[in-house]
Write a protein that holds these residues in place. Structure first.
Motif, PDB file in Angstrom:
ATOM      1  N   LYS A  64      -0.766  26.087  12.904  1.00  0.00           N
ATOM      2  CA  LYS A  64       0.394  26.852  13.366  1.00  0.00           C
ATOM      3  C   LYS A  64       0.287  28.294  12.922  1.00  0.00           C
ATOM      4  N   THR A  79      -0.389  18.454  18.783  1.00  0.00           N
ATOM      5  CA  THR A  79      -0.207  19.672  19.574  1.00  0.00           C
ATOM      6  C   THR A  79       0.273  19.293  20.960  1.00  0.00           C
ATOM      7  N   ASN A 127       4.344  27.670  17.399  1.00  0.00           N
ATOM      8  CA  ASN A 127       3.514  26.564  17.859  1.00  0.00           C
ATOM      9  C   ASN A 127       2.557  26.968  18.979  1.00  0.00           C
TER      10      ASN A 127
END
Length: 188
Positions: A185, A47, A9
């Motif tokens: 990602k 995010t 991430n």
């Protein structure tokens, strides 16, 4: 690709956009507009937004100068990391915050370019993170009276050298606000 295993991430790291830091910041209104855009886009993409807040003699904890600028409002669920040093990782819980969220990539923005931004960029890269600097979303004050170049040159130089920064197994670089892609990602 990050050298941190199992951390696919990316997070937006917003560094020290506090009243006392931003009151005389170079190109303040444009940088703040870009920061607001980044935060909104990161949230919309799912995010993580991680906030960093500096404490010092000039920014005493709890003071109005210490507070984040009113244009940026942290959500309660978004992590806030308190720091005393330039590098946002140094003697803080930032690594734990990022690790717990599987974050191996950082998009960095905020202030001050020639202090906490540079320290945090290098601190992240040496710790194994992929690190992107948002070239039009960081700023500094004018320290030319002390021998520093004018702030526009400090920002341009930081963008130039970070654009070409490299390290084994990690990526670095710069990107303008308009080209930041959140929600993408990295491969695990």
């Amino acid at each position: 690709m990050t050298t941190l295993t199992g951390r696919p991430n990316t997070a937006l790291l917003v560094v020290d956009v506090q009243n006392g830091v931003m009151e005389t910041a170079h190109d303040r209104s444009n940088v703040l507009a870009n920061l607001v855009t980044l935060v909104d886009r990161a949230r919309a993409a799912g995010t993580e937004v991680v906030w960093v807040q500096h404490t010092s003699d000039e920014l005493p904890r709890g003071s109005s100068t210490w507070e984040y600028v009113p244009e940026l409002v942290r959500r309660e669920e978004e992590p806030l990391v308190h720091k005393l040093y330039g590098d946002s990782f140094e003697d803080t819980d930032l690594e734990e915050v990022l690790s717990a969220r599987g974050i191996g990539g950082l998009v960095v923005a905020g202030a001050q370019t020639d202090a906490c931004i540079r320290s945090t960029l290098h601190g992240a890269l040496t710790r194994g993170y992929d690190v992107t600097l948002v070239e039009d979303a960081h700023t500094t004050e004018d320290l030319s009276a002390y021998g520093a170049p004018p702030p526009g040159q400090v920002i341009a130089h930081t963008n130039l050298y970070w654009k070409y920064q490299t390290a084994p197994g990690r990526t670095a670089g710069t990107v303008p606000t308009a080209e930041v892609e959140f929600g993408v990602k990295a491969p695990a």
